[in-house]
Design a protein around this motif. Structure first.
Motif, PDB file in Angstrom:
ATOM      1  N   GLN A  13       0.831  -1.200   0.000  1.00 14.54           N
ATOM      2  CA  GLN A  13       0.000   0.000   0.000  1.00 14.54           C
ATOM      3  C   GLN A  13       0.866   1.251   0.000  1.00 14.54           C
ATOM      4  O   GLN A  13       2.015   1.227   0.467  1.00 14.54           O
ATOM      5  CB  GLN A  13      -0.919   0.003   1.218  1.00 14.54           C
ATOM      6  CG  GLN A  13      -2.039  -1.018   1.149  1.00 14.54           C
ATOM      7  CD  GLN A  13      -3.039  -0.846   2.270  1.00 14.54           C
ATOM      8  OE1 GLN A  13      -2.701  -0.377   3.350  1.00 14.54           O
ATOM      9  NE2 GLN A  13      -4.289  -1.222   2.018  1.00 14.54           N
ATOM     10  N   ALA A  14       0.304   2.322  -0.492  1.00 15.11           N
ATOM     11  CA  ALA A  14       1.007   3.599  -0.483  1.00 15.11           C
ATOM     12  C   ALA A  14       1.446   3.938   0.940  1.00 15.11           C
ATOM     13  O   ALA A  14       0.689   3.736   1.899  1.00 15.11           O
ATOM     14  CB  ALA A  14       0.114   4.693  -1.038  1.00 15.11           C
ATOM     15  N   SER A  84       8.188   4.921   2.103  1.00 13.22           N
ATOM     16  CA  SER A  84       7.187   5.931   1.700  1.00 13.22           C
ATOM     17  C   SER A  84       6.796   5.756   0.232  1.00 13.22           C
ATOM     18  O   SER A  84       6.771   6.718  -0.543  1.00 13.22           O
ATOM     19  CB  SER A  84       7.739   7.341   1.935  1.00 13.22           C
ATOM     20  OG  SER A  84       8.083   7.533   3.285  1.00 13.22           O
ATOM     21  N   LEU A  85       6.489   4.535  -0.119  1.00 13.74           N
ATOM     22  CA  LEU A  85       6.190   4.227  -1.519  1.00 13.74           C
ATOM     23  C   LEU A  85       4.923   4.918  -1.986  1.00 13.74           C
ATOM     24  O   LEU A  85       3.969   5.093  -1.207  1.00 13.74           O
ATOM     25  CB  LEU A  85       6.083   2.721  -1.710  1.00 13.74           C
ATOM     26  CG  LEU A  85       7.440   2.001  -1.767  1.00 13.74           C
ATOM     27  CD1 LEU A  85       7.286   0.523  -1.475  1.00 13.74           C
ATOM     28  CD2 LEU A  85       8.092   2.225  -3.120  1.00 13.74           C
ATOM     29  N   LYS A  86       4.932   5.303  -3.256  1.00  8.74           N
ATOM     30  CA  LYS A  86       3.815   5.983  -3.889  1.00  8.74           C
ATOM     31  C   LYS A  86       3.314   5.149  -5.064  1.00  8.74           C
ATOM     32  O   LYS A  86       4.078   4.362  -5.639  1.00  8.74           O
ATOM     33  CB  LYS A  86       4.264   7.354  -4.406  1.00  8.74           C
ATOM     34  CG  LYS A  86       4.899   8.254  -3.361  1.00  8.74           C
ATOM     35  CD  LYS A  86       5.422   9.530  -3.996  1.00  8.74           C
ATOM     36  CE  LYS A  86       6.082  10.429  -2.967  1.00  8.74           C
ATOM     37  NZ  LYS A  86       6.598  11.680  -3.579  1.00  8.74           N
ATOM     38  N   PRO A  87       2.065   5.334  -5.462  1.00 12.57           N
ATOM     39  CA  PRO A  87       1.568   4.582  -6.623  1.00 12.57           C
ATOM     40  C   PRO A  87       2.419   4.785  -7.877  1.00 12.57           C
ATOM     41  O   PRO A  87       2.566   3.853  -8.677  1.00 12.57           O
ATOM     42  CB  PRO A  87       0.157   5.152  -6.809  1.00 12.57           C
ATOM     43  CG  PRO A  87      -0.260   5.555  -5.440  1.00 12.57           C
ATOM     44  CD  PRO A  87       0.993   6.086  -4.795  1.00 12.57           C
ATOM     45  N   GLU A  88       3.000   5.969  -8.013  1.00 11.43           N
ATOM     46  CA  GLU A  88       3.849   6.222  -9.191  1.00 11.43           C
ATOM     47  C   GLU A  88       5.178   5.481  -9.154  1.00 11.43           C
ATOM     48  O   GLU A  88       5.938   5.509 -10.119  1.00 11.43           O
ATOM     49  CB  GLU A  88       4.091   7.724  -9.381  1.00 11.43           C
ATOM     50  CG  GLU A  88       4.582   8.435  -8.150  1.00 11.43           C
ATOM     51  CD  GLU A  88       3.462   9.110  -7.375  1.00 11.43           C
ATOM     52  OE1 GLU A  88       2.380   8.483  -7.192  1.00 11.43           O
ATOM     53  OE2 GLU A  88       3.666  10.266  -6.934  1.00 11.43           O
ATOM     54  N   ASP A  89       5.482   4.801  -8.063  1.00 12.02           N
ATOM     55  CA  ASP A  89       6.669   3.945  -7.995  1.00 12.02           C
ATOM     56  C   ASP A  89       6.401   2.567  -8.603  1.00 12.02           C
ATOM     57  O   ASP A  89       7.329   1.765  -8.739  1.00 12.02           O
ATOM     58  CB  ASP A  89       7.122   3.767  -6.550  1.00 12.02           C
ATOM     59  CG  ASP A  89       7.622   5.047  -5.920  1.00 12.02           C
ATOM     60  OD1 ASP A  89       7.279   5.305  -4.742  1.00 12.02           O
ATOM     61  OD2 ASP A  89       8.348   5.805  -6.606  1.00 12.02           O
ATOM     62  N   THR A  90       5.161   2.301  -8.957  1.00  6.75           N
ATOM     63  CA  THR A  90       4.817   1.015  -9.557  1.00  6.75           C
ATOM     64  C   THR A  90       5.557   0.824 -10.866  1.00  6.75           C
ATOM     65  O   THR A  90       5.505   1.672 -11.759  1.00  6.75           O
ATOM     66  CB  THR A  90       3.299   0.937  -9.803  1.00  6.75           C
ATOM     67  OG1 THR A  90       2.620   0.964  -8.540  1.00  6.75           O
ATOM     68  CG2 THR A  90       2.936  -0.337 -10.559  1.00  6.75           C
ATOM     69  N   VAL A 119       2.382  -0.561  -6.124  1.00 10.60           N
ATOM     70  CA  VAL A 119       1.977   0.243  -4.968  1.00 10.60           C
ATOM     71  C   VAL A 119       0.530   0.670  -5.175  1.00 10.60           C
ATOM     72  O   VAL A 119       0.219   1.378  -6.133  1.00 10.60           O
ATOM     73  CB  VAL A 119       2.881   1.475  -4.796  1.00 10.60           C
ATOM     74  CG1 VAL A 119       2.493   2.231  -3.523  1.00 10.60           C
ATOM     75  CG2 VAL A 119       4.343   1.068  -4.752  1.00 10.60           C
ATOM     76  N   SER A 120      -0.329   0.220  -4.281  1.00 12.32           N
ATOM     77  CA  SER A 120      -1.744   0.554  -4.397  1.00 12.32           C
ATOM     78  C   SER A 120      -2.065   1.819  -3.610  1.00 12.32           C
ATOM     79  O   SER A 120      -1.461   2.097  -2.579  1.00 12.32           O
ATOM     80  CB  SER A 120      -2.596  -0.603  -3.882  1.00 12.32           C
ATOM     81  OG  SER A 120      -2.339  -0.826  -2.513  1.00 12.32           O
ATOM     82  N   SER A 121      -3.044   2.561  -4.117  1.00  9.71           N
ATOM     83  CA  SER A 121      -3.418   3.824  -3.461  1.00  9.71           C
ATOM     84  C   SER A 121      -4.489   3.616  -2.408  1.00  9.71           C
ATOM     85  O   SER A 121      -5.067   2.550  -2.287  1.00  9.71           O
ATOM     86  CB  SER A 121      -3.909   4.820  -4.505  1.00  9.71           C
ATOM     87  OG  SER A 121      -4.991   4.274  -5.215  1.00  9.71           O
TER      88      SER A 121
END
Length: 121
Positions: A13-14, A84-90, A119-121
């Motif tokens: 998850q994000a 601190s992963l973000k969906p745009e890191d997918t 990475v899901s939002s």
């Protein structure tokens, strides 16, 4: 012959964290730079982070302060700690290394097979 084998991808998850690892094996004399790249669907492969044999590092602006690259020269491994992963890191994340090999003593550019990070939002 040299192989780079990655591990550690997955779904998170994000705001979460993942740790990617890559091990180089084979007829290795020495490893110069090691790096992580990523490629998102429909986009070009981009550099995420690099680390030289002496430990100097460089990061893409988009991951500075969140990702940390490290290496163990004795084990021929490189690790990417992603916080601190973000969906745009997918993306699919690829390990890369410039390796001097036996018996030719020449340096080649090697790539791993890639590991999916979602990475899901």
């Amino acid at each position: 012959q040299v192989q780079l084998v990655e591990s550690g991808g997955g779904l998170v998850q994000a705001g979460g964290s993942l740790r990617l690892s890559c091990e180089a094996s084979g007829s290795i004399v020495s490893i110069n730079s090691m790096a992580w790249y990523r490629q998102a669907p429909g986009k070009q492969r981009e550099l995420v982070a690099t680390i030289l044999s002496g430990g100097s590092t460089n990061y893409a602006d988009s991951v500075k302060g969140r990702f940390t690259i490290s290496r163990d020269n004795a084990k021929n491994t490189v690790t990417l700690q992603m916080n601190s992963l973000k969906p745009e890191d997918t993306a699919v994340y690829y390990c890369n290394a410039y390796i001097r090999t036996f018996p030719t003593m020449t340096t080649y550019d090697y790539w791993g097979q890639g590991t999916q990070v979602t990475v899901s939002s």
